[in-house]
Design a protein around this motif. Sequence first.
Motif, PDB file in Angstrom:
ATOM      1  N   ASP A 217       1.241  -1.377   0.290  1.00 31.23           N
ATOM      2  CA  ASP A 217       0.408   0.271  -0.216  1.00 31.23           C
ATOM      3  C   ASP A 217       1.062   1.242  -0.173  1.00 31.23           C
ATOM      4  OD1 ASP A 217      -2.204   1.508   0.454  1.00 31.23           O
ATOM      5  OD2 ASP A 217      -2.377   0.401   2.234  1.00 31.23           O
ATOM      6  N   ALA A 218       0.246   2.646   0.284  1.00 31.29           N
ATOM      7  CA  ALA A 218       1.373   3.835   0.002  1.00 31.29           C
ATOM      8  C   ALA A 218       2.694   3.451   1.225  1.00 31.29           C
ATOM      9  CB  ALA A 218       0.360   5.326   0.546  1.00 31.29           C
ATOM     10  N   LEU A 219       1.816   3.131   2.305  1.00 30.79           N
ATOM     11  CA  LEU A 219       2.414   3.361   3.563  1.00 30.79           C
ATOM     12  C   LEU A 219       2.748   2.429   4.372  1.00 30.79           C
ATOM     13  CD1 LEU A 219       0.640   6.459   5.239  1.00 30.79           C
ATOM     14  CD2 LEU A 219       2.777   6.093   3.666  1.00 30.79           C
ATOM     15  N   LEU A 220       1.682   0.760   3.266  1.00 25.39           N
ATOM     16  CA  LEU A 220       3.068   0.037   4.349  1.00 25.39           C
ATOM     17  C   LEU A 220       3.690  -1.472   3.396  1.00 25.39           C
ATOM     18  CD1 LEU A 220      -0.098  -0.987   6.374  1.00 25.39           C
ATOM     19  CD2 LEU A 220       2.317  -0.609   7.554  1.00 25.39           C
TER      20      LEU A 220
ATOM     21  N   VAL B  66       4.332  -6.191   2.522  1.00 24.64           N
ATOM     22  CA  VAL B  66       4.182  -7.004   3.781  1.00 24.64           C
ATOM     23  C   VAL B  66       5.079  -7.625   2.899  1.00 24.64           C
ATOM     24  CG1 VAL B  66       2.707  -8.968   4.211  1.00 24.64           C
ATOM     25  CG2 VAL B  66       1.734  -6.467   4.282  1.00 24.64           C
TER      26      VAL B  66
ATOM     27  N   GLN C 155       7.116  -0.015   6.389  1.00 25.29           N
ATOM     28  CA  GLN C 155       6.558   1.097   6.713  1.00 25.29           C
ATOM     29  C   GLN C 155       6.974   2.709   6.312  1.00 25.29           C
ATOM     30  OE1 GLN C 155       3.692   1.719  10.583  1.00 25.29           O
ATOM     31  NE2 GLN C 155       4.301   3.741  10.195  1.00 25.29           N
TER      32      GLN C 155
ATOM     33  N   ASP D  68      -2.905   1.020   7.504  1.00 21.80           N
ATOM     34  CA  ASP D  68      -3.097   1.844   6.534  1.00 21.80           C
ATOM     35  C   ASP D  68      -4.535   2.291   5.906  1.00 21.80           C
ATOM     36  OD1 ASP D  68      -2.277   3.969   4.708  1.00 21.80           O
ATOM     37  OD2 ASP D  68      -0.297   2.347   3.699  1.00 21.80           O
TER      38      ASP D  68
ATOM     39  N   LEU E 248      -5.768   0.925   3.287  1.00 18.38           N
ATOM     40  CA  LEU E 248      -6.361  -0.165   2.602  1.00 18.38           C
ATOM     41  C   LEU E 248      -5.424  -1.997   3.457  1.00 18.38           C
ATOM     42  CD1 LEU E 248      -5.355   0.683  -1.505  1.00 18.38           C
ATOM     43  CD2 LEU E 248      -7.762   1.019   0.114  1.00 18.38           C
ATOM     44  N   LEU E 249      -4.384  -1.397   4.021  1.00 15.34           N
ATOM     45  CA  LEU E 249      -3.846  -2.876   4.926  1.00 15.34           C
ATOM     46  C   LEU E 249      -4.046  -2.386   6.371  1.00 15.34           C
ATOM     47  CD1 LEU E 249      -0.684  -3.247   2.986  1.00 15.34           C
ATOM     48  CD2 LEU E 249      -2.917  -4.989   2.558  1.00 15.34           C
TER      49      LEU E 249
ATOM     50  N   ILE F 194      -3.619 -10.219   8.613  1.00 11.61           N
ATOM     51  CA  ILE F 194      -3.281  -8.914   7.687  1.00 11.61           C
ATOM     52  C   ILE F 194      -4.789  -9.070   6.591  1.00 11.61           C
ATOM     53  CG2 ILE F 194      -2.195  -7.780   5.812  1.00 11.61           C
ATOM     54  CD1 ILE F 194       0.159  -9.238   7.183  1.00 11.61           C
TER      55      ILE F 194
ATOM     56  N   LEU G 227      -2.111   4.928  10.406  1.00 16.30           N
ATOM     57  CA  LEU G 227      -1.280   5.787   9.923  1.00 16.30           C
ATOM     58  C   LEU G 227      -2.257   6.916   9.232  1.00 16.30           C
ATOM     59  CD1 LEU G 227       0.907   2.741   8.556  1.00 16.30           C
ATOM     60  CD2 LEU G 227       1.202   3.351  10.566  1.00 16.30           C
TER      61      LEU G 227
END
Lengths: 146, 146
Positions: free
Chosen positions: A80-83, A85, A111, B80, B82-83, B109, B145
């Motif tokens: 995602d934008a900030l995470l 996996v 992150q 976040d 989306l996650l 998750i 976040l």
Amino acid sequence: MTPTGFATPEEAENAFYSAFETSDIHAMMSVWADGEFIECIHPMSDRARGRDAVHEIWRRIFDGGLRVQLKVSDIHRTQDALLAVHIVYEHLSTPGENRQYPPVVATNIYQLIDNSWHMVLHHASPTPDNRFEDPQDTDSEQQRLH
Amino acid sequence: MTPTGFATPEEAENAFYSAFETSDIHAMMSVWADGEFIECIHPMSDRARGRDAVHEIWRRIFDGGLRVQLKVSDIHRTQDALLAVHIVYEHLSTPGENRQYPPVVATNIYQLIDNSWHMVLHHASPTPDNRFEDPQDTDSEQQRLH
């Protein structure tokens, strides 16, 4: 780490495994986020939570004289934008020995903090003894959400 | 699941553990995202990847007659847009027995897909035998976040 930090989760992950291989506690802790919310779970170990506990768990491993070679395979990425996996197999071996151990499966989460990707979770656990194939430097699939 | 799906990661997680307790394969699979990118890793098991493999691993567990009671504690959330990442202890017990097993540590998750949160990873692994405290319904920390 570049002067501006880790530009991608992959860069942070490479630094993580490099620090693991070289038992470099300073490099290892530079990969981890600077906060109380980070967690590190080694195979058959309990959760180490927060920067002090994570530092201590790696210090003990490195002070214990662990020397390993590491290959990572079957990387599964979701981002995602900030995470970000990454689920991976870690193939550990001892330098100078041919013995192959069963792979470890690890979930690594990164992150984006202040324009640098940092590790916030390393959850590693054993896989069954009866499953092992030669590690391949595969990068099987990537899912980007944005 | 509501007609519109799971409004929050917590709603999806509650449905996941409820399906686990009731051995309801239909409810279980409704929690998981519908894609080849999902992964499920049970303690001391290998990675099950993709919807068919994840379905099969749960079907086997449920067909095997597993009946458990589950409590979840020490939930650590990072989210976040989306996650969402939840790290938890799972405390399993057998109905009618007082025996307590060591907790399982799990990384769950969830991903927001078509306005509904769905599980994309369940990575569960054993904790050491010598560590166990009574489960508390704690919800220790939450990091958002956004």
